[in-house]
Each structure stands twice: as structure tokens, then as C-alpha cells.
Design a protein around this motif. Structure first.
Motif, PDB file in Angstrom:
ATOM      1  N   PRO A   1      48.553  33.647  50.678  1.00 26.82           N
ATOM      2  CA  PRO A   1      48.099  34.744  51.543  1.00 26.82           C
ATOM      3  C   PRO A   1      49.181  35.768  51.887  1.00 26.82           C
ATOM      4  O   PRO A   1      48.896  36.959  51.929  1.00 26.82           O
ATOM      5  CB  PRO A   1      47.592  34.016  52.785  1.00 26.82           C
ATOM      6  N   ARG A   2      50.424  35.328  52.109  1.00 22.03           N
ATOM      7  CA  ARG A   2      51.431  36.320  52.504  1.00 22.03           C
ATOM      8  C   ARG A   2      51.786  37.239  51.351  1.00 22.03           C
ATOM      9  O   ARG A   2      51.902  38.460  51.507  1.00 22.03           O
ATOM     10  CB  ARG A   2      52.678  35.627  53.061  1.00 22.03           C
ATOM     11  N   LEU A   3      51.919  36.641  50.178  1.00 21.66           N
ATOM     12  CA  LEU A   3      52.165  37.438  48.980  1.00 21.66           C
ATOM     13  C   LEU A   3      50.992  38.393  48.736  1.00 21.66           C
ATOM     14  O   LEU A   3      51.153  39.565  48.393  1.00 21.66           O
ATOM     15  CB  LEU A   3      52.352  36.496  47.790  1.00 21.66           C
ATOM     16  N   TYR A   4      49.787  37.850  48.958  1.00 22.32           N
ATOM     17  CA  TYR A   4      48.568  38.631  48.768  1.00 22.32           C
ATOM     18  C   TYR A   4      48.560  39.861  49.683  1.00 22.32           C
ATOM     19  O   TYR A   4      48.283  40.982  49.253  1.00 22.32           O
ATOM     20  CB  TYR A   4      47.349  37.756  49.045  1.00 22.32           C
ATOM     21  N   ARG A   5      48.881  39.660  50.972  1.00 27.64           N
ATOM     22  CA  ARG A   5      48.915  40.771  51.926  1.00 27.64           C
ATOM     23  C   ARG A   5      49.871  41.854  51.457  1.00 27.64           C
ATOM     24  O   ARG A   5      49.568  43.042  51.468  1.00 27.64           O
ATOM     25  CB  ARG A   5      49.392  40.291  53.308  1.00 27.64           C
ATOM     26  N   LEU A   6      51.027  41.401  50.992  1.00 30.25           N
ATOM     27  CA  LEU A   6      52.053  42.324  50.517  1.00 30.25           C
ATOM     28  C   LEU A   6      51.532  43.121  49.320  1.00 30.25           C
ATOM     29  O   LEU A   6      51.610  44.348  49.270  1.00 30.25           O
ATOM     30  CB  LEU A   6      53.269  41.485  50.096  1.00 30.25           C
ATOM     31  N   GLY A   7      50.983  42.379  48.372  1.00 29.17           N
ATOM     32  CA  GLY A   7      50.463  42.998  47.148  1.00 29.17           C
ATOM     33  C   GLY A   7      49.321  43.953  47.466  1.00 29.17           C
ATOM     34  O   GLY A   7      49.221  45.043  46.894  1.00 29.17           O
ATOM     35  N   ALA A   8      48.447  43.546  48.406  1.00 28.71           N
ATOM     36  CA  ALA A   8      47.295  44.375  48.746  1.00 28.71           C
ATOM     37  C   ALA A   8      47.761  45.710  49.318  1.00 28.71           C
ATOM     38  O   ALA A   8      47.267  46.778  48.938  1.00 28.71           O
ATOM     39  CB  ALA A   8      46.411  43.637  49.749  1.00 28.71           C
ATOM     40  N   GLY A   9      48.744  45.645  50.230  1.00 25.85           N
ATOM     41  CA  GLY A   9      49.255  46.871  50.830  1.00 25.85           C
ATOM     42  C   GLY A   9      49.818  47.808  49.771  1.00 25.85           C
ATOM     43  O   GLY A   9      49.562  49.022  49.778  1.00 25.85           O
ATOM     44  N   LEU A  10      50.539  47.216  48.848  1.00 22.99           N
ATOM     45  CA  LEU A  10      51.155  47.991  47.777  1.00 22.99           C
ATOM     46  C   LEU A  10      50.103  48.599  46.851  1.00 22.99           C
ATOM     47  O   LEU A  10      50.189  49.761  46.456  1.00 22.99           O
ATOM     48  CB  LEU A  10      52.044  47.038  46.967  1.00 22.99           C
ATOM     49  N   ALA A  11      49.106  47.779  46.538  1.00 26.35           N
ATOM     50  CA  ALA A  11      48.066  48.213  45.598  1.00 26.35           C
ATOM     51  C   ALA A  11      47.333  49.426  46.151  1.00 26.35           C
ATOM     52  O   ALA A  11      47.105  50.407  45.438  1.00 26.35           O
ATOM     53  CB  ALA A  11      47.088  47.071  45.336  1.00 26.35           C
ATOM     54  N   ILE A  12      46.964  49.391  47.439  1.00 24.78           N
ATOM     55  CA  ILE A  12      46.193  50.536  47.935  1.00 24.78           C
ATOM     56  C   ILE A  12      47.069  51.778  48.055  1.00 24.78           C
ATOM     57  O   ILE A  12      46.611  52.882  47.815  1.00 24.78           O
ATOM     58  CB  ILE A  12      45.420  50.253  49.245  1.00 24.78           C
ATOM     59  N   LYS A  13      48.334  51.585  48.360  1.00 26.01           N
ATOM     60  CA  LYS A  13      49.231  52.750  48.403  1.00 26.01           C
ATOM     61  C   LYS A  13      49.281  53.409  47.038  1.00 26.01           C
ATOM     62  O   LYS A  13      49.217  54.630  46.921  1.00 26.01           O
ATOM     63  CB  LYS A  13      50.642  52.302  48.806  1.00 26.01           C
ATOM     64  N   THR A  14      49.423  52.577  46.012  1.00 25.13           N
ATOM     65  CA  THR A  14      49.498  53.111  44.655  1.00 25.13           C
ATOM     66  C   THR A  14      48.197  53.806  44.280  1.00 25.13           C
ATOM     67  O   THR A  14      48.201  54.918  43.756  1.00 25.13           O
ATOM     68  CB  THR A  14      49.771  51.964  43.664  1.00 25.13           C
ATOM     69  N   LEU A  15      47.072  53.131  44.573  1.00 24.92           N
ATOM     70  CA  LEU A  15      45.780  53.702  44.205  1.00 24.92           C
ATOM     71  C   LEU A  15      45.563  55.055  44.877  1.00 24.92           C
ATOM     72  O   LEU A  15      45.042  55.987  44.273  1.00 24.92           O
ATOM     73  CB  LEU A  15      44.649  52.754  44.613  1.00 24.92           C
ATOM     74  N   ARG A  16      45.980  55.149  46.122  1.00 26.58           N
ATOM     75  CA  ARG A  16      45.768  56.401  46.862  1.00 26.58           C
ATOM     76  C   ARG A  16      46.487  57.579  46.215  1.00 26.58           C
ATOM     77  O   ARG A  16      46.060  58.729  46.356  1.00 26.58           O
ATOM     78  CB  ARG A  16      46.187  56.248  48.334  1.00 26.58           C
ATOM     79  N   LEU A  17      47.565  57.278  45.469  1.00 27.77           N
ATOM     80  CA  LEU A  17      48.292  58.350  44.798  1.00 27.77           C
ATOM     81  C   LEU A  17      47.441  59.044  43.735  1.00 27.77           C
ATOM     82  O   LEU A  17      47.665  60.193  43.390  1.00 27.77           O
ATOM     83  CB  LEU A  17      49.567  57.802  44.135  1.00 27.77           C
TER      84      LEU A  17
END
Ligand code: SF4
Lengths: 472, 250
Positions: free
Chosen positions: A413-429
Motif C-alpha cells: 500500500p505505501r508503495l502504491y500510494r507513492l506510485g499513484a500520486g506520481l502516475a496522476i501527476k504524469t497523466l495530468r501533463l
């Protein structure tokens, strides 16, 4: 494109999707079929009870297959029939060809039978140099066009009326002079009648094998099966062993389900029972009556967790209601049986290795099982094949590594939270005006649809922040 | 008071937090004590439907451990709720201890709208939205969980909202989880037909109970230049229909 590439599921599906003519043809038939089935089921208050009963009858026979096979064989023999067993498609064809040769046959008539297609009988008869007359109107069309069936009830569903008119004009001796349906049917009748009368052997399938009498039941809407089976000297029935039923009332219980699910009618135009050859004093009927009982993988299905598939009545409802079938048609599946039931059966018949696409090309939406008159759990069976494919290492490496990596992350879960935050930041670009129009690695989606821009922060992040603010 | 663990779903977490906020708000209004377990991620459907049973089991065990202390597990998704409710027990067919735990959880797992209607006898009061909407029954909710009547009943108490029936409503939108990535052109042909049906209703809004399907249909509508906006049904019931639709996130 090489031949091997052209013959993949994806290539065939792609070609089908580009063929708008095909889509028109599919829609014309399946839409009517869906409407008629719906009306038939709505007008039958006992449908769901009948469906349960149908499934129970089939399950009972499948659990006691040996018993009913022996009983059927004994009674069929007593009525004068000759019973053969074929364990494979090849065996079955050999038996049929041998019977034809022994009868010194030159021409054979055939009425529609999916089992015949399954075992490759049309091809085997052609190879053996026997003149083959397909008497089912749709099979006749398929034969004229050197085609393959694309639906189990309407083999020529992929052809529009306009195609067929052209085909008849090209091939019939005295073709129709108007393209309305009665004129076309009359043209086919003129063409086929001679074949009916001259044939030495008639080959039909069976919808039910009735154990306690040894009789064989076939249903058609054109009456061609009757002409196929009564005029020639020799009649051969080829049937899968799962067609057994204990007795006549069981056949009728299933027949009601079959016909309503297939065409929405109450009963087919012709329902015929054959029991043995012509007897002394009979006006017509064949001199010899053969029944070829075919296994071809069926017994093996019992041990593969596919026993419920043997309930199948071959009604076609699952494909009529399948969103995938309705887009790509029957040929794209590449096997004898298309649609949901075909996707379950083709790996049995042709091997999973060559048909793994079929078990994946399904949204698992469950409508097939819902309309199946014997409640076959088709989605669960497709999932079962996916499991086997995964376990046998048939899934592509990219797929395996993607799922493996994703599972690694979601179980932390902690890795997942980190990855999720990163993924949406990237997608928003990639987003403009709330939507993403092109996304690397997801072009399958973005080449035809937009992808919504994710929110600024994940729900979990926002929720935790709110909780902190509230001092919780 | 019913203690409810909200299963956020990975799609709501990543793409549409508003759906999960709406679900939490509705549960509270219906008198539940809502908690959002921090150890949750995804229900494991991508692994399960790809045939990777081993990973599906590993993920399922985590979900079971994170949620088994609640009276209920509620998800704003028919397909995630369906996975926990119907498929988790099957995953542990050969493992009696986990099977019992999976069955216990399955018995207490619900999709949000049917939970509100059937368990809480809740229906929204004082929620108004002057709009017309068409509702698509997403397949897992419809066929696995038999959710059909409940969303329509609850939506009928939203003042000013007019529901227009969707032609061919029972047919799948072509999303299918990993299906839409593995067979994008077939998926596209299916959703294109769906979009034609949606547009034919001339509704202002498209509603449904599963974000995967909604994103698929909304993305297609948008590409076709349609002005129909998509919301998760929970958002409308929670009075969030005046906010940004899917694809209108700031
Ligand atoms: S699987 Fe069911 S619906 Fe499909 S052909 Fe067989 S009996 Fe009919």
C-alpha cells in the motif's frame, strides 16, 4: 503481411471491423433474433423453471453418459440401426466415407449439422470424390460461395440478401428472375431437387438421441432433413454423444427451450423422429440406417472442468447477444463454433495455444449466460481457460510482466500510494481541457476515445488531509 | 450504528475522488459509521481476469484482512463489489481457512446504491438537479449483483431530474477491464454503438455505477463531439451533480 500474421485472431477481427457490409448483415439477423427471443421468453411464464429443468436433464445425462450410451445403442440396434463409435473427428469421417463407399454411393445429400462441420465432413466427402449436395438453404449458399458457416443457426448470416441473389444468378441453372425472397427460394429449390432425388446416401445430424427408444430427433425449418433422410437408400446420422436424453418427454422439454432461444418460435416447422431403417410394409425410408456417435474431445471435457459445456443445445442465443460477436462476426473466431460457446469449445477442439485470443476477447459481461437456455456459465469457463493459459505459460511476456509488476505494487500500500500520486501527476501533463487525446502506451484507448484527466490528488491523499484538518 | 468500511476502488482513488467522497457522504447520511481503511489498494480484478490466480489470491488476502472487522464493505462499483462477493470465495476453493474468511466478507460486501436502498432503506431528500439523464446498467452490477431497480428508485427522488430510458440498455459498453487495452479496436466498435444509443436519448447526463465503464463511454462521447456529460450515480444522489463531470476535473 505474411500468411501467418493474416491468420491471427486480431487480423481477422480487424478485417471484419473494417467490413461495413458484414456489420449490416450481422445486425439484420441478430437484432431480429434478440427481439423474437425476448418476446418468446416474456410470453412464457414458466421459462425460468423450464431452464432449470433443462440444465438438470443435461447434467443428469452427462453424469450417467455410459448408462445412456449403452441403453441407446441397445435400442437403436433393436430397431435395425447400425451403431458406430468414433473417438475423433478423423475416425468419424472415415466411418462415414466407408459407409458411402460400401454403398457404392456417387452422390450424398447433407442436411445442416454443426457436428458435421466440427468433424470436417464436407471436406472429407469432397476429398473422397463423393458428389455433395448441401440441402439446407444457408449451407447451400455457403457451398456455392466456397465459404465457411459463420453462425450455428444461420450459417450464411454474413451474406446479405443482395449477395445471395448475385450468387444464385451466377451458379444456378435457371436462376430467379426477381430478387424477392420467394423467387430466390424457388431458384434454390429447382437447383436442389435433382440432387435430392438422385442421392444414394443422406447424412443428417441429430438434436436429440432418445435412449429408451433408440430414436433420433432432428429439427429444421425447411424440411430438407426429411428429404435428405427418406429418399436415399442409406441414411447416416452423425451425432455428438452429449445429444443423449433419457426419453421423449426430456427431448420435448429441451426442444421448447432450444427453439424459443434460437428463433423465438414456439416450435420448428419440422420435428422428425427416425427409428431404424425401412420396415416391411413401410412406404418410404432408407434400406440401411447408420448412427455414428462421436466423442471428439467430449469425454475429455468432463475432466477439464468443462462438463457444463456439454449441456449446450446449439441454439445460438449466446452469440446473438454477444457484443463481440456482433462486431466481428463468426469467421473472425477462426474455429467451427463462433461466439461465446465457440470461445469455450475451440480450445478443446483446436488446442489452447492457437486459440488463446478467443478466451481473452471477451468483456465477461455475462449476457451470454443470462440468455443461455441451459444456464451454461460461459464467462466462468472463459476465465478458467485464462487461468490455464497463464499456468501453461502461454500468455505473452509483456502481459505477464505487466500484471506481475502491478501486483507487486498493489500488495504494498505505501508503495502504491507513492506510485499513484506520481502516475496522476504524469497523466495530468498530457491533458488539455480536462481530457487526454493521446497517451503513449495507451494509444489503443486514445486513438479512438479521449481519456479523462485525473483529479489533482488521489482520493486517499485528499481524505487523509481532510481528516488531519479536522484534527481526527 | 452500522460500521461500514468504504472500499474506494482504484479508479475512484486515481481518477475520480469525487465518486468516493459522494459514497462516503451518502453512507453517513444513511446513518452509517464510515471508515476508509488505509491499507486498501485494488480488488485484484486485473490479475483475476487475466488468469493470474496466484496474484489474485495474494491481493484478495490483503483486502480480506483490511476489511473483515467491519459490519459491511461498500464499494461505489458493481464490478469490484461483485469480485469480492462472488469471486473471492472461489479463489480459495482449496484453502478452507481463507475460504471461510472470504465467505464471511462476501456476505457483508455490497455495492453502494443497492446498499443504500436495500440495507439502509435510504433515499435522498432535498436533492435537486434540473437535468435529463439516461442510466446505463453496468454489467457486473446488473448480472452479478442484480442491481437494476435500486438506482432508478433512488434517482426518482432527485427533484427536477428526468430519466430517459437508454435503448439497448442491457448491452455491454465494451470496457471489460483489460479487454479494452488488449482488443482496443473491438472495444471501440462496441462503445461506438453504445455512444450512438446514448446520444439518441438527447439527455444532458449519462449516469452509471462503475467508473471504468463511465470513463469508456464518456471518453467516446467526448471524441465524437457529444455534449453529454457523465457522472457516477452516487455523485448525483449526493447532490454533487452541479460539480465537474468526468473529464472536467480542474
Ligand atoms: S452455450 Fe447456451 S446459448 Fe450458447 S448455443 Fe449453447 S445452449 Fe445456446
Amino acid at each position: 503481411m505474411t500468411r501467418a500474421e493474416a491468420d491471427t485472431f486480431k487480423a481477422r477481427a480487424g478485417a471484419a471491423l473494417a467490413d461495413h457490409h458484414l456489420k449490416t448483415a450481422i445486425d439484420r439477423t441478430t437484432r431480429t433474433a434478440r427481439q423474437k427471443r425476448e418476446a418468446a421468453v416474456a410470453g412464457w411464464p414458466g421459462f425460468s423453471r423450464a431452464r432449470d429443468l433443462g440444465a438438470r436433464i443435461k447434467d443428469h445425462v452427462i453424469e450417467n453418459l455410459d448408462h445412456y450410451l449403452i441403453e441407446f445403442e441397445r435400442n437403436a440396434r433393436a430397431s435395425g440401426a447400425i451403431v458406430h463409435y468414433a473417438s475423433s473427428a478423423g475416425d468419424a469421417c472415415q466411418i462415414v466415407v466407408r459407409i458411402c463407399r460400401d454403398a457404392k454411393a456417387r452422390t450424398v445429400t447433407r442436411s445442416k449439422s454443426m457436428l458435421g462441420e466440427e468433424i470436417g465432413l464436407p471436406h472429407a466427402l469432397d476429398e473422397a470424390g463423393l458428389g455433395r449436395v448441401e440441402t439446407d438453404l444457408a449451407e447451400h449458399i455457403v457451398q456455392l460461395a466456397h465459404d465457411r458457416p459463420s453462425h450455428i443457426i444461420w450459417p450464411a448470416l454474413h451474406r446479405t440478401r443482395e449477395d445471395i441473389a448475385a450468387l444464385f444468378r451466377e451458379h444456378h441453372h435457371t436462376p430467379q428472375n426477381s430478387d424477392d425472397i420467394p423467387a430466390m427460394v424457388a431458384s434454390a429449390r429447382r437447383q436442389l431437387r435433382g440432387g435430392f432425388l438422385a442421392a444414394d446416401v443422406g447424412i443428417s445430424g441429430a438434436n436429440f438421441l432418445i435412449a429408451d427408444s433408440g430414436a433420433v430427433c432432428t429439427v429444421t425449418n425447411e424440411g430438407n432433413a426429411e428429404l435428405t433422410t427418406t429418399i436415399p437408400r442409406v441414411h447416416i446420422v452423425t451425432a455428438g454423444i452429449e445429444k443423449l436424453v433419457p426419453s421423449l418427454p426430456h427431448a420435448f422439454a429441451l426442444l421448447r427451450l432450444l427453439v424459443r432461444s434460437a428463433t423465438g418460435a414456439d416450435i420448428t416447422q419440422y420435428t422428425t423422429f427416425h427409428c431404424g431403417p425401412k420396415r416391411a410394409g413401410d412406404l418410404d425410408g432408407p434400406e440401411a440406417f447408420h448412427i455414428v456417435l462421436v466423442d471428439n474431445g467430449r469425454a475429455r471435457m468432463l475432466g477439464q472442468g468443462l462438463a457444463e459445456m456439454l449441456r449446450c443445445l446449439r441454439c445460438g442465443a449466446c452469440m446473438n447477444h454477444c457484443v463481440v460477436y456482433n462486431e466481428i462476426g463468426g469467421h473472425a473466431y477462426g474455429g467451427v463454433y463462433p461466439g461465446p460457446m465457440g470461445a469455450v469449445l475451440t480450445p478443446v477442439l483446436d488446442g489452447l495455444e492457437t486459440s488463446r485470443d478467443l478466451v481473452h476477447a471477451c468483456t465477461l459481461n455475462g449476457r451470454c449466460q443470462e440468455v443461455c437456455p441451459v444456464d451454461i456459465p460461459l464467462p466462468a469457463m472463459l476465465r478458467g481457460w485464462r487461468e490455464k493459459s497463464w499456468a501453461q505459460g502461454l500468455e505473452p511476456v509483456t502481459q505477464r510482466s505487466f500484471i506481475g509488476l502491478w501486483a507487486f505494487v498493489v500488495t504494498r500500500p505505501r508503495l502504491y500510494r507513492l506510485g499513484a500520486g506520481l502516475a496522476i501527476k504524469t497523466l495530468r501533463l498530457f491533458a488539455r481541457d480536462g481530457w487526454i487525446r493521446a497517451l503513449p502506451l495507451a494509444s489503443g484507448w486514445t486513438s479512438t476515445r479521449d481519456f479523462p484527466k485525473p483529479a489533482r490528488r488521489t482520493f486517499m491523499a485528499q481524505y487523509q488531509a481532510q481528516k488531519r484538518n479536522r484534527g481526527l | 450504528m452500522r460500521k461500514v468500511g468504504l472500499f474506494v476502488t482504484c479508479l475512484a482513488d486515481l481518477f475520480r475522488p469525487r465518486t468516493a467522497f459522494a459514497a462516503a457522504a451518502l453512507l453517513e447520511r444513511a446513518g452509517c459509521d464510515v471508515e476508509v481503511p488505509r491499507l486498501q489498494t485494488c480488488c485484484g480484478q486485473p490479475a483475476y481476469n487475466s488468469g493470474d490466480t496466484q496474484n489474485a489470491r495474494r491481493i484478495a488476502r490483503r483486502v480480506i484482512s483490511a476489511f473483515e472487522t467491519f459490519d459491511y464493505v461498500v464499494a461505489p462499483s458493481g464490478s469490484c463489489a461483485g469480485t469480492i462477493k462472488l469471486h473471492y470465495p472461489d479463489l480459495f476453493a482449496d484453502d478452507p481457512a481463507w475460504r471461510t474468511r472470504a465467505e464471511n466478507l462476501a456476505a457483508r460486501t455490497c455495492e453502494i446504491v443497492s446498499f443504500l436502498a436495500d440495507v439502509c432503506s435510504y433515499s435522498p431528500r432535498d436533492v435537486a438537479l434540473a437535468a435529463s439523464a439516461t442510466y446505463h446498467d453496468t454489467c457486473s452490477g446488473l448480472r452479478e449483483l442484480k442491481i437494476e431497480r435500486q438506482p432508478r428508485a433512488l434517482l426518482s427522488s432527485v427533484k427536477g431530474l428526468r430519466l430517459i430510458p437508454l435503448p439497448d440498455v442491457q448491452s455491454c459498453c465494451g470496457f471489460g477491464g483489460t479487454f479494452c487495452v488488449k482488443y482496443p479496436s473491438i472495444s471501440n466498435a462496441i462503445v461506438d454503438e453504445k455512444a450512438t444509443n446514448i446520444e439518441s436519448t438527447k439527455a444532458d447526463l449519462l449516469l452509471g455505477g462503475d467508473l471504468g465503464c463511465l470513463m469508456n463511454m464518456a471518453g467516446k462521447l467526448r471524441r465524437r463531439g457529444s455534449a453529454i456529460r457523465a457522472f457516477h450515480v452516487a455523485e448525483i444522489l449526493a447532490g454533487m451533480g452541479d460539480g465537474p463531470a468526468i473529464g472536467e476535473e480542474p
